[in-house]
Design an enzyme around this catalytic site. Structure first.
Site, PDB file in Angstrom:
ATOM      1  N   THR A 151       0.917  -1.222  -0.147  1.00  0.00           N
ATOM      2  CA  THR A 151       0.208   0.023   0.029  1.00  0.00           C
ATOM      3  C   THR A 151       0.946   1.134  -0.084  1.00  0.00           C
ATOM      4  O   THR A 151       1.876   1.107   0.320  1.00  0.00           O
ATOM      5  CB  THR A 151      -0.874   0.125   1.107  1.00  0.00           C
ATOM      6  N   ASP A 152       0.203   2.454  -0.555  1.00  0.00           N
ATOM      7  CA  ASP A 152       0.977   3.720  -0.358  1.00  0.00           C
ATOM      8  C   ASP A 152       1.101   4.284   1.092  1.00  0.00           C
ATOM      9  O   ASP A 152       1.964   5.071   1.236  1.00  0.00           O
ATOM     10  CB  ASP A 152       0.317   4.713  -1.439  1.00  0.00           C
ATOM     11  N   GLU A 153       0.487   3.499   2.000  1.00  0.00           N
ATOM     12  CA  GLU A 153       0.429   4.235   3.255  1.00  0.00           C
ATOM     13  C   GLU A 153       1.862   4.006   3.824  1.00  0.00           C
ATOM     14  O   GLU A 153       2.186   4.535   4.932  1.00  0.00           O
ATOM     15  CB  GLU A 153      -0.574   3.345   3.973  1.00  0.00           C
ATOM     16  N   TYR A 191      -1.822  -0.585  11.047  1.00  0.00           N
ATOM     17  CA  TYR A 191      -1.752  -1.225   9.786  1.00  0.00           C
ATOM     18  C   TYR A 191      -0.526  -1.056   8.844  1.00  0.00           C
ATOM     19  O   TYR A 191       0.088  -1.664   8.243  1.00  0.00           O
ATOM     20  CB  TYR A 191      -3.209  -0.791   9.004  1.00  0.00           C
ATOM     21  N   LYS A 222       2.175  -3.441   7.254  1.00  0.00           N
ATOM     22  CA  LYS A 222       2.504  -3.729   5.843  1.00  0.00           C
ATOM     23  C   LYS A 222       4.045  -3.213   5.448  1.00  0.00           C
ATOM     24  O   LYS A 222       4.487  -3.860   4.645  1.00  0.00           O
ATOM     25  CB  LYS A 222       1.676  -2.704   5.108  1.00  0.00           C
TER      26      LYS A 222
END
Ligand code: NAD
Ligand code: TDX
Length: 336
Positions: free
Chosen positions: A125-127, A152, A156
């Site tokens: 994810t970009d997060e 989260y 990741k």
């Protein structure tokens, strides 16, 4: 026949990818999914039984994963790893399953593909890159430093680091993609766009965290799937690709668009307790994916994709209705 193992293939994006594989390849698909609250058997109901096999199991369980990966003996067989706990708000309430599934699960899978020398594509994810200022001219690129904010996104990020280490140290044939926020059919009602659409469909008001100024870079899940297949087929081993379709919108803009689509006043919004550690803005520079692999989104118009999605939820209350009340009462208990 070529075989692809899709972990998390009963979830929102994984199930879309399974359909994409069926339409665009001759592969047979094995779905490994624990069928958590986030899974949807209905999303896989119409797949042909001779091409898709569902194995209900945990990606963090070594015996299950080793057994399935050992069966991937063809030269083009591969694993595409979607399985994760995926909701930020849940990770703030209880980070434990995020560590187990997202980090330990990825470790278990890496050990299996290392042992059996199987190609892996890891979905991230970009997060993992943290957030941007609203007026920052730079977007995230493949060289942006990792700076995750939530349990989260930290799990990741941890998984991504494991994949890179296994690729470099053990020669695992892996690629990684970091995608921006997805929207489309079959997304769980806990997530922002389905929650607001279903609130409006029920005559309730959208619930926006803080002042609604936070920006997300929206991409249709069908475009995520086509990008993942392009990377699986033509990506450079060891490389990371960012996936995004230039769909930046503030949360307020998104809920106003949903209200307009249902002929409701744009002011009918409840501003509720903000998310702890709430990332301000994500934005993806997908130049590598576009130039190196020639990928283009099939849904470049967010407003048109949102209108389709609103129609889809209006027609599928039988699917999302049973989960809605429980999700709303959990949010209400937190002032959201
Ligand atoms: P989702 O929550 O809808 O689906 C996750 C799926 O994984 C579910 O079917 C669930 O049952 C399964 N799963 C969970 N734990 C498991 C375990 N231990 N073993 C086997 N299966 C398990 O999530 P999603 O939105 O479809 O996200 C899929 C992937 O894409 C995740 O890796 C997520 O981090 C990533 N991603 C999501 C977005 C987004 O906007 N939703 C954006 C970028 C990346
Ligand atoms: O009710 C809400 N009101 C609200 O204002 C909810 C549920 C969310 N929000 C805000 C928080 C975010 O700014 O909307 C934005 C989007 O929220 P989510 O749908 O929870 O997505 P986000 O936290 O951005 O993470 C998503 O994109 C990246 C996915 O859930 C992740 O799995 C993915 O990695």
């Amino acid at each position: 026949m070529r075989q692809i193992l899709v972990t998390g293939g009963a979830g929102f994006i994984g199930s879309n990818f399974v359909h994409h594989l069926l339409q665009h390849t001759d592969a047979s698909v094995i779905v490994l999914d624990k069928l958590t609250y986030a899974a949807s058997r209905a999303a896989l109901e119409e797949v042909p039984a001779d091409r898709v096999r569902l194995v209900v199991g945990d990606v963090a369980e070594e015996a299950v994963v080793q057994g399935l990966v050992a069966g991937l003996t063809g030269p083009d067989d591969a694993v595409v790893h979607f399985a994760a706990e995926s909701h930020n708000d849940n990770s703030l309430r209880d980070p434990s399953p995020f560590v187990t599934t997202n980090i330990v699960g990825t470790f278990v899978l890496l050990e299996a593909v290392r042992r059996h020398d199987v190609r892996l594509h890891h979905i991230s994810t970009d997060e993992v890159y943290g957030d941007l200022e609203l007026d920052d001219p730079a977007k995230f690129t493949e060289s942006t430093a990792y700076r995750p904010s939530s349990p989260y996104s930290a799990t990741k990020a941890g998984a991504d680091h494991l994949v890179r280490a296994w690729q470099r140290s053990f020669g695992v044939r892996a690629t990684i993609s970091n995608c921006s926020n997805n929207y489309g059919p079959w997304q769980h009602v806990e997530k922002f766009i389905p929650r607001q659409i279903t609130n409006v469909l029920r005559g309730d008001r959208p619930k926006v965290y803080g002042a609604g100024a936070n920006v997300r870079d929206w991409i249709h899940t069908g475009d995520h799937s086509s990008a993942v297949l392009a990377i699986l087929e033509h990506g450079t081993i060891g490389a990371t690709y960012l996936i995004g379709a230039d769909g930046e919108r503030s949360n307020l803009e998104v809920v106003r668009a949903i209200l307009r689509l249902r002929d409701r006043s744009e002011d009918e919004i409840d501003f509720v307790t903000d998310r702890a550690g709430h990332d301000l803005r994500y934005a993806i520079d997908a130049t590598r994916l576009r130039t190196e692999l020639g990928w283009e989104p099939a849904y470049p118009d967010f407003d048109a994709g949102l209108a389709d999605t609103v129609r889809w939820y209006a027609e599928h209350e039988g699917w999302w209705g049973p989960a809605k009340d429980g999700v709303e009462s959990a949010y209400a208990a937190r002032g959201q």
